[in-house]
Design an enzyme around this catalytic site. Structure first.
Site, mmCIF file in Angstrom:
data_model
loop_
_atom_site.group_PDB
_atom_site.id
_atom_site.type_symbol
_atom_site.label_atom_id
_atom_site.label_comp_id
_atom_site.label_asym_id
_atom_site.label_seq_id
_atom_site.Cartn_x
_atom_site.Cartn_y
_atom_site.Cartn_z
ATOM 1 N N PHE A 113 33.491 37.944 47.483
ATOM 2 C CA PHE A 113 33.452 37.333 46.155
ATOM 3 C C PHE A 113 32.772 38.317 45.215
ATOM 4 O O PHE A 113 31.634 38.720 45.442
ATOM 5 C CB PHE A 113 32.711 36.002 46.173
ATOM 6 C CG PHE A 113 32.970 35.191 44.933
ATOM 7 C CD1 PHE A 113 34.079 34.364 44.853
ATOM 8 C CD2 PHE A 113 32.113 35.284 43.831
ATOM 9 C CE1 PHE A 113 34.333 33.636 43.702
ATOM 10 C CE2 PHE A 113 32.367 34.559 42.679
ATOM 11 C CZ PHE A 113 33.477 33.732 42.613
ATOM 12 N N ARG A 153 29.270 38.290 34.036
ATOM 13 C CA ARG A 153 30.459 38.915 33.431
ATOM 14 C C ARG A 153 30.089 40.220 32.740
ATOM 15 O O ARG A 153 30.918 41.109 32.580
ATOM 16 C CB ARG A 153 31.080 37.986 32.377
ATOM 17 C CG ARG A 153 31.694 36.721 32.920
ATOM 18 C CD ARG A 153 32.476 36.019 31.805
ATOM 19 N NE ARG A 153 32.824 34.651 32.139
ATOM 20 C CZ ARG A 153 33.899 34.285 32.834
ATOM 21 N NH1 ARG A 153 34.735 35.188 33.287
ATOM 22 N NH2 ARG A 153 34.142 33.020 33.074
ATOM 23 N N ASP A 156 43.981 36.623 43.965
ATOM 24 C CA ASP A 156 43.301 36.189 45.191
ATOM 25 C C ASP A 156 44.320 35.438 46.053
ATOM 26 O O ASP A 156 45.134 36.065 46.714
ATOM 27 C CB ASP A 156 42.110 35.326 44.757
ATOM 28 C CG ASP A 156 41.196 34.931 45.888
ATOM 29 O OD1 ASP A 156 40.943 35.750 46.782
ATOM 30 O OD2 ASP A 156 40.714 33.779 45.897
ATOM 31 N N GLU A 180 45.408 40.538 34.384
ATOM 32 C CA GLU A 180 44.626 39.579 35.173
ATOM 33 C C GLU A 180 43.440 40.300 35.809
ATOM 34 O O GLU A 180 43.511 41.503 36.088
ATOM 35 C CB GLU A 180 45.556 38.955 36.230
ATOM 36 C CG GLU A 180 44.907 38.084 37.288
ATOM 37 C CD GLU A 180 44.253 36.822 36.758
ATOM 38 O OE1 GLU A 180 43.484 36.938 35.779
ATOM 39 O OE2 GLU A 180 44.450 35.746 37.337
ATOM 40 N N ASP A 181 42.355 39.570 36.006
ATOM 41 C CA ASP A 181 41.199 40.197 36.642
ATOM 42 C C ASP A 181 41.399 40.366 38.148
ATOM 43 O O ASP A 181 41.283 41.459 38.674
ATOM 44 C CB ASP A 181 39.901 39.416 36.332
ATOM 45 C CG ASP A 181 39.974 37.939 36.709
ATOM 46 O OD1 ASP A 181 41.048 37.467 37.140
ATOM 47 O OD2 ASP A 181 38.957 37.241 36.568
#
Ligand code: IMP
Ligand code: MG
Length: 179
Positions: A154, A167, A105, A101-102
């Site tokens: 963010f 990206r 959060d 997973e990136d």
């Protein structure tokens, strides 16, 4: 498009990412040493660069599959409602599964994805997340391995987007809206 103008402050350099990915791959290779049934599952789209770099450092036979869960859309807030948009192509029953997973959060996405994968009875189910924002967590879920713990900013780059942009940045940067 249609976004307010913003700037990106570099947080984690490409070099620091590469070093961390190598270290993570070493730990993961040790953990799964001897397996011949590992499936590395990338969560689309944010993990695509991370998974590409990570699997090339793994000293294990691996298969790669992808799963897409619903995302933020164009906003910066979690929808809290997670749907599977694209499921795995392969079966994972009895397999060793590493979810890549990136960012974790609020934790809604990961906990939902893990709940679904668990019903398919993998032999082992572990998670490697590139980034973790522990201060944002609303669901009790943890990655087995975390690349970097970061503050509540963010971020974009290295696969991670803001409204589908950025990206392709080789580093990870924080989005900032100048006054
Ligand atoms: P969660 O369900 O709130 O844990 O959100 C996880 C997903 O939201 C991640 O897989 C990312 O796709 C996205 N996300 C969370 N934080 C950020 C960020 O800082 N930048 C871009 N996407 C993010
Ligand atoms: Mg994601």
């Amino acid at each position: 498009m249609g976004q307010k103008p913003y700037v990106i402050d570099e947080m984690i350099s490409a070099k620091a990412i590469a070093a961390r990915v190598e270290a993570l791959a070493r730990e993961i290779s040790q953990h799964f040493a001897g397996t011949d049934k590992l499936v590395v599952v990338g969560l689309l789209r944010g993990s695509f660069i991370f998974i590409a770099d990570l699997v090339r450092e793994l000293d294990l036979p691996v298969e790669v599959d992808f799963l897409e869960a619903s995302s933020y859309g164009n906003s910066m807030e979690s929808s809290r409602e997670v749907r599977i948009l694209k499921d795995l192509r392969g079966e994972i029953e009895g397999r060793d599964v590493l979810v890549v997973e990136d960012i974790v959060d609020t934790g809604f996405t990961l906990s939902h994805v893990l709940a679904i994968l668990r019903t398919r009875r993998p032999a082992r189910l572990e998670v490697c997340a590139l980034l973790d924002k522990p201060s944002r967590r609303e669901v009790d879920v943890r990655a087995t391995w975390v690349g970097f713990s970061i503050p509540d900013r963010f971020v974009v780059g290295y696969g991670i987007d803001y409204a589908q942009r950025n990206r392709n940045l080789p580093f990870i940067g924080a989005v900032r809206f100048p006054e």
